[in-house]
Motif scaffolding. Structure first.
Motif, short mmCIF file in Angstrom:
data_model
loop_
_atom_site.label_atom_id
_atom_site.label_comp_id
_atom_site.label_asym_id
_atom_site.label_seq_id
_atom_site.Cartn_x
_atom_site.Cartn_y
_atom_site.Cartn_z
N ASN A 46 0.87 -1.18 0.00
CA ASN A 46 0.00 0.00 0.00
C ASN A 46 0.90 1.23 0.00
O ASN A 46 1.32 1.72 1.05
CB ASN A 46 -0.88 0.00 1.25
N ASN A 47 1.20 1.69 -1.21
CA ASN A 47 2.15 2.79 -1.37
C ASN A 47 1.47 4.11 -1.73
O ASN A 47 1.97 5.18 -1.40
CB ASN A 47 3.15 2.37 -2.48
N ALA A 48 0.30 4.03 -2.39
CA ALA A 48 -0.34 5.26 -2.90
C ALA A 48 -0.65 6.22 -1.76
O ALA A 48 -1.14 5.83 -0.71
CB ALA A 48 -1.62 4.91 -3.63
N ALA A 49 -0.35 7.48 -1.98
CA ALA A 49 -0.67 8.51 -0.97
C ALA A 49 -0.57 9.88 -1.60
O ALA A 49 0.02 10.05 -2.67
CB ALA A 49 0.29 8.41 0.23
N ILE A 50 -1.16 10.84 -0.91
CA ILE A 50 -1.02 12.24 -1.31
C ILE A 50 -0.56 13.05 -0.09
O ILE A 50 -0.63 12.56 1.04
CB ILE A 50 -2.34 12.82 -1.88
N GLY A 51 -0.16 14.29 -0.35
CA GLY A 51 0.35 15.12 0.73
C GLY A 51 -0.75 15.66 1.64
O GLY A 51 -0.49 16.08 2.76
N LYS A 58 -6.98 1.20 3.81
CA LYS A 58 -7.85 0.25 4.51
C LYS A 58 -8.78 -0.48 3.53
O LYS A 58 -8.93 -1.71 3.59
CB LYS A 58 -8.65 1.03 5.56
N HIS A 59 -9.38 0.26 2.63
CA HIS A 59 -10.36 -0.38 1.72
C HIS A 59 -9.69 -1.35 0.74
O HIS A 59 -10.23 -2.41 0.45
CB HIS A 59 -11.17 0.70 0.99
N VAL A 60 -8.52 -0.97 0.24
CA VAL A 60 -7.80 -1.89 -0.65
C VAL A 60 -7.43 -3.16 0.13
O VAL A 60 -7.64 -4.29 -0.33
CB VAL A 60 -6.53 -1.23 -1.25
N THR A 61 -6.94 -2.97 1.33
CA THR A 61 -6.53 -4.12 2.16
C THR A 61 -7.70 -5.06 2.42
O THR A 61 -7.58 -6.28 2.23
CB THR A 61 -5.94 -3.61 3.50
N GLU A 62 -8.81 -4.49 2.86
CA GLU A 62 -9.99 -5.33 3.16
C GLU A 62 -10.42 -6.13 1.93
O GLU A 62 -10.78 -7.31 2.03
CB GLU A 62 -11.17 -4.44 3.58
N ALA A 63 -10.37 -5.48 0.77
CA ALA A 63 -10.86 -6.13 -0.45
C ALA A 63 -9.96 -7.30 -0.89
O ALA A 63 -10.46 -8.29 -1.42
CB ALA A 63 -10.97 -5.09 -1.58
N VAL A 64 -8.66 -7.17 -0.64
CA VAL A 64 -7.76 -8.25 -1.12
C VAL A 64 -7.43 -9.27 -0.03
O VAL A 64 -6.73 -10.25 -0.30
CB VAL A 64 -6.45 -7.70 -1.75
N LEU A 65 -7.95 -9.05 1.18
CA LEU A 65 -7.61 -9.97 2.29
C LEU A 65 -7.86 -11.45 1.96
O LEU A 65 -6.99 -12.29 2.20
CB LEU A 65 -8.38 -9.59 3.55
N PRO A 66 -9.03 -11.80 1.38
CA PRO A 66 -9.24 -13.22 1.08
C PRO A 66 -8.19 -13.78 0.12
O PRO A 66 -7.78 -14.94 0.25
CB PRO A 66 -10.64 -13.24 0.43
#
Ligand SMILES: NC(=O)c1ccc[n+]([C@@H]2O[C@H](COP(=O)([O-])OP(=O)(O)OC[C@H]3O[C@@H](n4cnc5c(N)ncnc54)[C@H](OP(=O)(O)O)[C@@H]3O)[C@@H](O)[C@H]2O)c1
Length: 334
Positions: A95-100, A150-158
């Motif tokens: 999870n690298n994407a971010a903004i300032g 958080k949302h990306v993580t939850e979606a790929v957890l399975p």
């Protein structure tokens, strides 16, 4: 799983968010060079496809592009469908994407000459001075940097659970260190993972944004200077530790890449994107059975509570709001 590629059963699969430039691009390159199949994701199709072409021109073939805007639930769902069909599992999520979470001042000279002769602290000071914080950018910062992760993580957890040892690396920052939050109650809550919940993290972030709107950040003990970025990264660190506890079969860690010359820092910094990426990849590739729920700074396990020497000048003293301030200001975190 149906539709999975059967010809590469032993290949590890990694997804990198915000892979089109900066540290994310270099993470893709380093993982792919190490033989891992990389799904380079980017919110912009053109920028993402160009990044993959660049990597292929550099000599790797095990990279594919998929669109992903971490703030868009349908974009996340489309990526998950793609991963299920194409690979049937996921081994590494970066999870690298971010903004300032700030507005950058226009027409700044961000060439090498601007930073010539500046030390680490002077560059940080320059960066914090040359941004403006507004509620809209603060909200976007929280949405992207905390909720996007958080949302990306939850979606790929399975899919991560279908791997023999799924790994999550949340790219964090020394700006997410707890010591930068002078509100003792918030700091204590964020470090008390046993009693923290996702709902409580939502409440804290909502309160932060309300205090931001009421111009009460300093009085309420929130960090100053790139405040939304700092608070979102601190929340992400807490979420990572909660996740690590909930899923002991996974390795979930946070990695601060160092102070890196990229767009987010307006090209200030002391490390190249390649050096910053190495610090992230090192955590992604820790041996099986390695640490989980930890924070790594520049590749080494570190404490979330330390502030590097010299930081007071940039971020101001760590102070507690007075009882009077707490009583009369709209900071409800008491
Ligand atoms: N540079 C540093 O000194 C430093 C220090 C500590 C931590 N970090 C962390 O390192 C990570 C990478 O930052 P960087 O320095 O490489 O900055 P960067 O060059 O600005 O890259 C940020 C990446 O995130 C992407 N992104 C932003 N919003 C997105 C969204 N909604 N959906 C998908 N992708 C999105 C950007 O895509 P676009 O090109 O479309 O904008 C870009 O690919 C971040 O998590 C940052 O917080 C950096």
């Amino acid at each position: 799983m149906e539709g999975a590629i059967s010809s590469v059963p032993n290949t590890r699969i990694a997804v990198v968010t915000g892979g089109n430039k900066g540290i994310g691009f270099e993470v893709c390159w380093q993982l792919a060079s190490g033989g891992i199949t990389v799904v380079l994701t980017a919110r912009d199709e053109t920028r993402g496809a160009e990044a993959v072409e660049k990597l292929i021109a550099l000599g790797v073939t095990n990279v594919v592009f998929h669109q992903l805007d971490v703030t868009d639930t349908s974009s996340i769902a489309t990526l998950v469908d793609f991963l299920k069909t194409r690979f049937g599992k996921l081994d590494i999520l970066v999870n690298n994407a971010a903004i300032g979470g700030v507005e950058y001042l226009q027409e700044l000279d961000t060439s090498e000459e601007t930073f010539a002769g500046m030390d680490f602290d002077q560059m940080l000071e320059w960066m914090v001075k040359n941004v403006r914080e507004r509620i809209d950018s603060a909200k976007k910062g929280v949405q992207t940097n905390y909720y996007g992760t958080k949302h990306v993580t939850e979606a790929v957890l399975p899919l991560l659970q279908s791997s023999s040892e799924g790994r999550i690396v949340n790219v964090s920052s020394i700006f997410g260190l707890l010591r930068l939050i002078s509100n003792e109650k918030v700091r204590r809550e964020l470090s008390d993972i046993d009693n923290m919940t996702e709902e409580r993290l939502d409440e804290l972030l909502n309160r932060f944004l309300r205090d931001f709107e009421a111009d009460a950040l300093e009085a309420c003990g929130w960090p100053m200077g790139c405040s939304a970025y700092k608070v979102a990264k601190a929340a992400m660190n807490a979420y990572s530790r909660m996740l690590a506890r909930r899923h002991p079969a996974l390795r979930v860690n946070c990695a601060h890449p160092g102070y890196v010359k990229t767009d987010i820092t307006m090209n200030s910094g002391v490390l190249t994107p390649e050096e910053g990426a190495r610090n992230v990849v090192k955590v992604a590739l820790l041996p099986d059975g390695g640490p989980t729920g930890k924070y790594f700074a520049e590749g080494e396990e570190a404490s979330l509570c330390e502030v590097p020497a010299g930081w007071r000048r940039v971020h101001g003293p760590v102070r507690r709001p007075s009882a009077d301030e707490l009583a009369c200001l709209p900071c409800h975190v008491v």
